[in-house]
Structures are given as C-alpha cells and as structure tokens.
Scaffold this motif. Structure first.
Motif, PDB file in Angstrom:
ATOM      1  N   ILE A 332       0.819  -1.218   0.000  1.00 17.88           N
ATOM      2  CA  ILE A 332       0.000   0.000   0.000  1.00 17.88           C
ATOM      3  C   ILE A 332       0.855   1.271   0.000  1.00 17.88           C
ATOM      4  O   ILE A 332       0.546   2.226  -0.722  1.00 17.88           O
ATOM      5  CB  ILE A 332      -0.988  -0.016   1.193  1.00 17.88           C
ATOM      6  CG1 ILE A 332      -2.116  -1.019   0.924  1.00 17.88           C
ATOM      7  CG2 ILE A 332      -1.590   1.367   1.428  1.00 17.88           C
ATOM      8  CD1 ILE A 332      -3.139  -1.132   2.035  1.00 17.88           C
ATOM      9  N   PRO A 333       1.966   1.346   0.735  1.00 17.39           N
ATOM     10  CA  PRO A 333       2.794   2.564   0.663  1.00 17.39           C
ATOM     11  C   PRO A 333       3.334   2.825  -0.742  1.00 17.39           C
ATOM     12  O   PRO A 333       3.457   3.990  -1.151  1.00 17.39           O
ATOM     13  CB  PRO A 333       3.932   2.282   1.647  1.00 17.39           C
ATOM     14  CG  PRO A 333       3.367   1.286   2.593  1.00 17.39           C
ATOM     15  CD  PRO A 333       2.478   0.428   1.771  1.00 17.39           C
ATOM     16  N   PHE A 415      -4.137   3.211   8.518  1.00 21.21           N
ATOM     17  CA  PHE A 415      -2.704   3.062   8.248  1.00 21.21           C
ATOM     18  C   PHE A 415      -2.032   4.425   8.206  1.00 21.21           C
ATOM     19  O   PHE A 415      -2.478   5.332   7.474  1.00 21.21           O
ATOM     20  CB  PHE A 415      -2.466   2.343   6.922  1.00 21.21           C
ATOM     21  CG  PHE A 415      -2.703   0.862   6.974  1.00 21.21           C
ATOM     22  CD1 PHE A 415      -1.819   0.017   7.643  1.00 21.21           C
ATOM     23  CD2 PHE A 415      -3.805   0.314   6.347  1.00 21.21           C
ATOM     24  CE1 PHE A 415      -2.039  -1.348   7.689  1.00 21.21           C
ATOM     25  CE2 PHE A 415      -4.026  -1.055   6.385  1.00 21.21           C
ATOM     26  CZ  PHE A 415      -3.144  -1.890   7.061  1.00 21.21           C
ATOM     27  N   ASP A 416      -0.964   4.546   8.999  1.00 17.17           N
ATOM     28  CA  ASP A 416      -0.090   5.711   8.907  1.00 17.17           C
ATOM     29  C   ASP A 416       1.026   5.340   7.930  1.00 17.17           C
ATOM     30  O   ASP A 416       2.006   4.685   8.302  1.00 17.17           O
ATOM     31  CB  ASP A 416       0.478   6.064  10.283  1.00 17.17           C
ATOM     32  CG  ASP A 416       1.271   7.360  10.281  1.00 17.17           C
ATOM     33  OD1 ASP A 416       1.731   7.762   9.192  1.00 17.17           O
ATOM     34  OD2 ASP A 416       1.448   7.961  11.352  1.00 17.17           O
ATOM     35  N   LEU A 417       0.858   5.729   6.667  1.00 14.82           N
ATOM     36  CA  LEU A 417       1.795   5.314   5.624  1.00 14.82           C
ATOM     37  C   LEU A 417       3.167   5.959   5.811  1.00 14.82           C
ATOM     38  O   LEU A 417       4.197   5.364   5.452  1.00 14.82           O
ATOM     39  CB  LEU A 417       1.237   5.665   4.248  1.00 14.82           C
ATOM     40  CG  LEU A 417      -0.111   5.009   3.886  1.00 14.82           C
ATOM     41  CD1 LEU A 417      -0.485   5.333   2.446  1.00 14.82           C
ATOM     42  CD2 LEU A 417      -0.062   3.511   4.099  1.00 14.82           C
ATOM     43  N   TRP A 420       4.848   3.822   8.265  1.00 14.49           N
ATOM     44  CA  TRP A 420       5.125   2.519   7.631  1.00 14.49           C
ATOM     45  C   TRP A 420       6.420   2.587   6.807  1.00 14.49           C
ATOM     46  O   TRP A 420       7.245   1.666   6.834  1.00 14.49           O
ATOM     47  CB  TRP A 420       3.934   2.150   6.747  1.00 14.49           C
ATOM     48  CG  TRP A 420       3.972   0.759   6.177  1.00 14.49           C
ATOM     49  CD1 TRP A 420       5.075  -0.039   6.033  1.00 14.49           C
ATOM     50  CD2 TRP A 420       2.869   0.001   5.685  1.00 14.49           C
ATOM     51  NE1 TRP A 420       4.722  -1.244   5.459  1.00 14.49           N
ATOM     52  CE2 TRP A 420       3.377  -1.248   5.242  1.00 14.49           C
ATOM     53  CE3 TRP A 420       1.507   0.265   5.554  1.00 14.49           C
ATOM     54  CZ2 TRP A 420       2.548  -2.224   4.675  1.00 14.49           C
ATOM     55  CZ3 TRP A 420       0.692  -0.705   4.998  1.00 14.49           C
ATOM     56  CH2 TRP A 420       1.206  -1.943   4.568  1.00 14.49           C
ATOM     57  N   ARG A 421       6.602   3.679   6.082  1.00 13.87           N
ATOM     58  CA  ARG A 421       7.774   3.808   5.211  1.00 13.87           C
ATOM     59  C   ARG A 421       9.074   3.867   6.003  1.00 13.87           C
ATOM     60  O   ARG A 421      10.154   3.621   5.440  1.00 13.87           O
ATOM     61  CB  ARG A 421       7.635   5.051   4.324  1.00 13.87           C
ATOM     62  CG  ARG A 421       6.452   4.965   3.346  1.00 13.87           C
ATOM     63  CD  ARG A 421       6.411   6.179   2.420  1.00 13.87           C
ATOM     64  NE  ARG A 421       5.209   6.140   1.578  1.00 13.87           N
ATOM     65  CZ  ARG A 421       4.112   6.853   1.790  1.00 13.87           C
ATOM     66  NH1 ARG A 421       4.066   7.706   2.828  1.00 13.87           N
ATOM     67  NH2 ARG A 421       3.071   6.753   0.986  1.00 13.87           N
ATOM     68  N   GLN A 422       8.980   4.160   7.272  1.00 12.97           N
ATOM     69  CA  GLN A 422      10.180   4.245   8.109  1.00 12.97           C
ATOM     70  C   GLN A 422      10.510   2.922   8.801  1.00 12.97           C
ATOM     71  O   GLN A 422      11.428   2.848   9.604  1.00 12.97           O
ATOM     72  CB  GLN A 422       9.994   5.350   9.158  1.00 12.97           C
ATOM     73  CG  GLN A 422       9.823   6.737   8.554  1.00 12.97           C
ATOM     74  CD  GLN A 422       9.490   7.790   9.597  1.00 12.97           C
ATOM     75  OE1 GLN A 422       9.489   7.502  10.795  1.00 12.97           O
ATOM     76  NE2 GLN A 422       9.199   9.012   9.151  1.00 12.97           N
ATOM     77  N   THR A 423       9.740   1.878   8.517  1.00 13.78           N
ATOM     78  CA  THR A 423       9.955   0.561   9.125  1.00 13.78           C
ATOM     79  C   THR A 423      10.406  -0.439   8.053  1.00 13.78           C
ATOM     80  O   THR A 423      10.484  -0.111   6.870  1.00 13.78           O
ATOM     81  CB  THR A 423       8.662   0.044   9.775  1.00 13.78           C
ATOM     82  OG1 THR A 423       7.689  -0.223   8.746  1.00 13.78           O
ATOM     83  CG2 THR A 423       8.088   1.063  10.752  1.00 13.78           C
TER      84      THR A 423
END
Length: 529
Positions: A332-333, A415-417, A420-423
């Motif tokens: 999704i990101p 979702f906090d995208l 998410w991108r930082q994981t």
C-alpha cells in the motif's frame, strides 16, 4: 332348560328349567326364570374386545422371545404370563446384551439391515434371541451414524466449494458494464473529473483505499460509507483493481454518482512498478502456485472423513487466499506514495456509522490501528487467536509466539503510511514468506493474515471493538443484534459472502439494502437487492 330369544334383538334373554310348570304352586322354583339384561352383556363384550388383542400380542411376543430359550413354548408362556419378575428379567437380559454389543466388534462394512422394519422381519423369521437383537440393532445404528457423519462432511465441502465461485449475476453485471464501456462515452469518462484531480493527494481530505476485483462489492462499500458520512464531500475513494476488472469497474463509477464524494479507479496495469516491487510480487505469485498445487493434490486424495482437515484444504484454495489483490496490501505505501494516512476497507464490509473520527485518531507512533479485543470483552477473540492461524507444533512458531494471543482484525484499518515507510515491515513480510516456503509451507495455515500478523508485530495500535465487528461470513455468526446495530463497520469475513446464495439471510439484508437495485444492469442481471 329352554332359551327364549326375542326376534327384535337381544333385548331380553330368558332361561327357564324344563320343569318350570310342575313345581309346587306358589313355589319360586316353579315360576323362577333367570333373565340376563342386554345392558349387562354389551359392556362385557366391549371389555373383551379391548383386552383380547393386547393379550394376544403379549403372548405372541413371549412366544417369539422364548422360542430359543425353552424346550417347551407353553411352559415358557405360562411362566412368563403368571410370573411377577418378567419385566425385570427382560430388562436385565436386554441391558446385558447391549453391553456385550457395545464392547463387541461390529463390522460396518458388511451389508446389513438398513431399516427397523427389516430388523423386525429378520428377528421374527429367524426367531433370534435378545442378544442377537442387540448386536443387529447396534450395527444398524452404527452404520446410520457413519452415514450421517459422512453426509455432514460432504455438505460442508459443498458449502465451501459454493463460496469459491463467481455468481452468474455478478458475471453478467461485469459483461454488461464492459459492453457499456465500449459503446458509451460517459462510461469511459475520466475518473475523477479533472476538477477533482488535485484532491487525490490532498491530506486535508479523508482518503479510503479498496483493493478489489468485485464491482458490486465495491459499490456497496462506497454507497454505505457515503450514506453514513457526516461530510461526504471530504471522502476520496481510491480503488485498485486488476486488468480484467478495470473496464467494468470504471464504467460503473463513471455512470453512477455518489453525491459529492470523489472516486478514483486504477488498474494494476497502469502502475509503473519498481524492480523491487516486481520481484516481490513474482515471489508471492510463485508461493501462491505452490500452495495451490500442494493443497489441490491433497484435496483430490482426501476422503473428507476427518473433521477439520478438509476445511483447511478448501480454505487454502479459496479466492481470498489466492487473490493477488489481497497480497498487494503489503505494498500500500508503494501504491499510494503521495498519501500519508488512509483508512483501508475490505470489499466485504458495510459501513453503518460515520468514520470521520478515524482520521483524527492518534496511533501513538504505530503503523496500523486495528481492533484487537472483540466486543465480548478483553482477551475475548473466539476463532481468531494465534493458534487459529499458526502451527504451534513447529518449533519456530512455538518459540516466538503465544498461542492464546488475540490476532488483530484485518478489513477495516487505519494506516499511517508515513510511519510505515520508516519501518522494515514489507521486508519482514517477505522474509517470513521465504522461511515458510523453506519449511514446506508448514509454519501457518494458508491465508494473508498469518504473515501480516508477524510483519506488523509491535506496530499495532488497538482501537475500540465497535469500530469493526467481523465474522458475519461464518457458518453461524453469533453476534448479538444490539452489537450489530452499534458497530461502525460490519465485516462478512468468512466463506459466506452476502452476494452468494449461501449467505445467511438474517445478516445478508444488512448488505442488500445498499445494492443499487434501480440500476438497469442490476435489474437485467437479477442481482438480489
């Protein structure tokens, strides 16, 4: 003695002696006549008519039962009739025979008696004793029980298989819409219209994401969300579908407006995938093919007699487990690089209350907001503990996870995208997919939930249970009516989808009322609504 009978019927019967007229005058003997009234005879005859058949049946039963046990039937009959211990003796005999039949070996494969009438006929003709009767009855009941169990198993198999197909009505709808896309310029118009394109990445709007190849289901999700929204003009829907469904999906949302909400429809073929995403998707597709081959082969060899095993095989082959759209949730990101916060909705849900406050929810640095504990209380999650998804007989699973832990619900999530991108969630997901592949696909039961539970470990923020009530697609949903009414989102998770004929009528109405029954294609294809 002389008998006198009236010609008008048995109204009077007179019995007199031969010398009635020779006695002493005035003596009772000379004039005596014994008369029996008809009122006395008729009740006596009625009593005999009622008693004699029961007496005959009783003697017949005793004779049959005594035929092999006594040298003389008459002796046995006389003893059984006049003895006071008949019932207790017969009861003890029958109980002893039933215990022996229970402990004995019964061969259910032999051709045996199939009905009670056959049993009675055989016992009567062969004059068998109580022990033989008990054994034959036990064998007959055992065979019947086996047949009932087998029928239940096969009915469950057919029920699951029915959930795998696409209804003719939905297939018809897609064909009609594809034709409309070809001949109607409005059906090919741009989505969204040019004046709304800037909203697609504007963080001040409420962005909702659907990954689906079901036109009718997507329509119900969007229709119910807009109807219940306090501010429908702030809603932006992003629909991602596959290439074959893109045309009918685009046509539907081009010719049907949803108030002031904005709808974007995009096909997978319209994305410019990076090399990393391409490799990851190909890996997932290869694992899907392995799962399909493995479980399809086992399904063909299965005799459907082991309870639960065939369900796992059928669930492994279900559309949700083999759907590329479901697998792409982990990307999704990458699908929405310009969005920071979204609400993800599955295509088998119905929105019943306004969702606006979800975008104001603070996830406390976590990636996903999801329901963990169910409406029934803390640590209450029937049917969705980790033991329902993972194989805890495998040391890798048993050493890393708690079998009694509640799994969070997938299907309505915030979702906090950006977080998410930082994981490394997506990388962890693929690492566990490869580990499961090396372990012979034995770490968990097939499905998209187990690897997601592992990948999002430590990144889940629990939200209130009434935001998302799931399980309405199971065989027998047990959600109280007041909970159903209070739930913001109801989820038809399970094989019994509301657009299928096997959908449960008591909850399917909650979905049907959002079907656009006024649409000409819906009417032509006879879609329930």
């Amino acid at each position: 003695m002389k008998f006198y009978i009236s010609t008008t019927g048995i109204k009077r019967l007179t019995i007199s002696s031969a010398g009635a007229g020779k006695g002493t005058p005035g003596s009772p003997a000379t004039v005596a006549a014994r008369r029996i009234s008809g009122r006395t005879v008729m009740p006596l005859l009625l009593v005999l008519a009622l008693v004699l058949p029961f007496l005959f049946v009783r003697i017949a039963v005793i004779v049959l039962d005594s035929a092999t046990a006594c040298s003389s039937t008459l002796d046995c009959v006389g003893w059984r009739i006049f003895s006071g211990g008949d019932e207790s003796t017969l009861r003890e005999e029958l109980a002893r025979a039933l215990l022996e039949a229970k402990d004995g070996n019964l061969n259910n494969n032999e051709q045996g008696i199939e009905s009670f009438n056959q049993l009675v006929q055989e016992m009567t003709l062969k004059q068998q004793d109580v022990k033989a009767f008990a054994f034959k009855t036990k064998a007959m009941l055992s065979r019947m029980e086996h047949k009932v169990q087998s029928a239940r198993q096969r009915e469950s198999v057919y029920w699951h298989l029915a959930s795998h197909g696409v209804p003719k009505s939905i297939h018809c709808l897609c064909l009609k819409l594809a034709e409309e896309y070809a001949v109607n310029a409005i059906a090919r118009s741009r989505l969204p219209p040019p004046e709304y394109v800037s909203r697609l990445s504007d963080p001040s709007f409420h962005h909702l994401v659907l990954l689906t190849d079901n036109v009718l289901a997507a329509s119900v999700v969007i229709s119910s969300t807009v109807q219940k929204s306090a501010k429908p003009e702030k809603l932006i829907f992003h629909i991602v579908t596959d290439k074959k469904t893109y045309t009918p999906m685009h046509a539907w949302f081009a010719i049907n407006s949803f108030q002031s909400a904005v709808v974007e429809v995009k096909g997978l073929h319209q994305y410019d995938w990076s090399q990393e995403v391409n490799v990851g998707v190909k890996e997932m597709l290869e694992i899907l093919r392995q799962i399909w081959r493995r479980y399809y082969r086992k399904l063909k060899e299965d005799d459907f007699e082991s309870d639960g095993e065939h369900k796992r095989l059928l669930e492994a082959l279900s559309p949700s487990c083999l759907s590329l759209m479901n697998l792409l949730r982990i990307y999704i990101p990458e699908l929405f690089p310009d969005l920071d916060k979204i609400v993800f909705l599955d295509d088998d849900i119905v929105v019943q209350h306004d969702l606006s406050s979800l975008w104001e929810l603070d996830l406390n640095g976590n990636v996903v907001g999801a329901v963990v504990n169910s409406w029934c209380g803390d640590n209450c999650c029937p049917g969705r503990t980790y033991s329902d998804y993972f194989n805890f007989s495998h040391p890798i699973i048993s050493s890393n996870f708690d079998r009694d832990r509640c799994a969070w619900l997938y299907g309505m999530n915030v979702f906090d995208l950006e977080a998410w991108r930082q994981t490394n969630i997506t990388e962890t997901y693929h690492q566990w997919l490869k580990l499961n592949q090396k372990s012979g696909l034995t770490l968990w039961h097939p499905g998209i939930v187990p690897p997601a539970l592992i990948a999002f470990e430590g990144h889940v923020h629990p939200i209130e249970p009434l935001w998302h009530v799931a399980g309405l697609g199971s065989r027998s949903p047990e959600v109280p009516k007041d909970i159903l009414e209070a739930a913001s989102v109801i989820h038809f998770s399970g094989p019994s989808k509301p657009w299928l004929e096997i959908g449960r009528p008591e909850v399917r109405g909650l979905w049907n009322k959002h079907v656009n029954s006024s649409n000409k294609f819906v009417r032509q294809c006879r879609i329930m609504g």
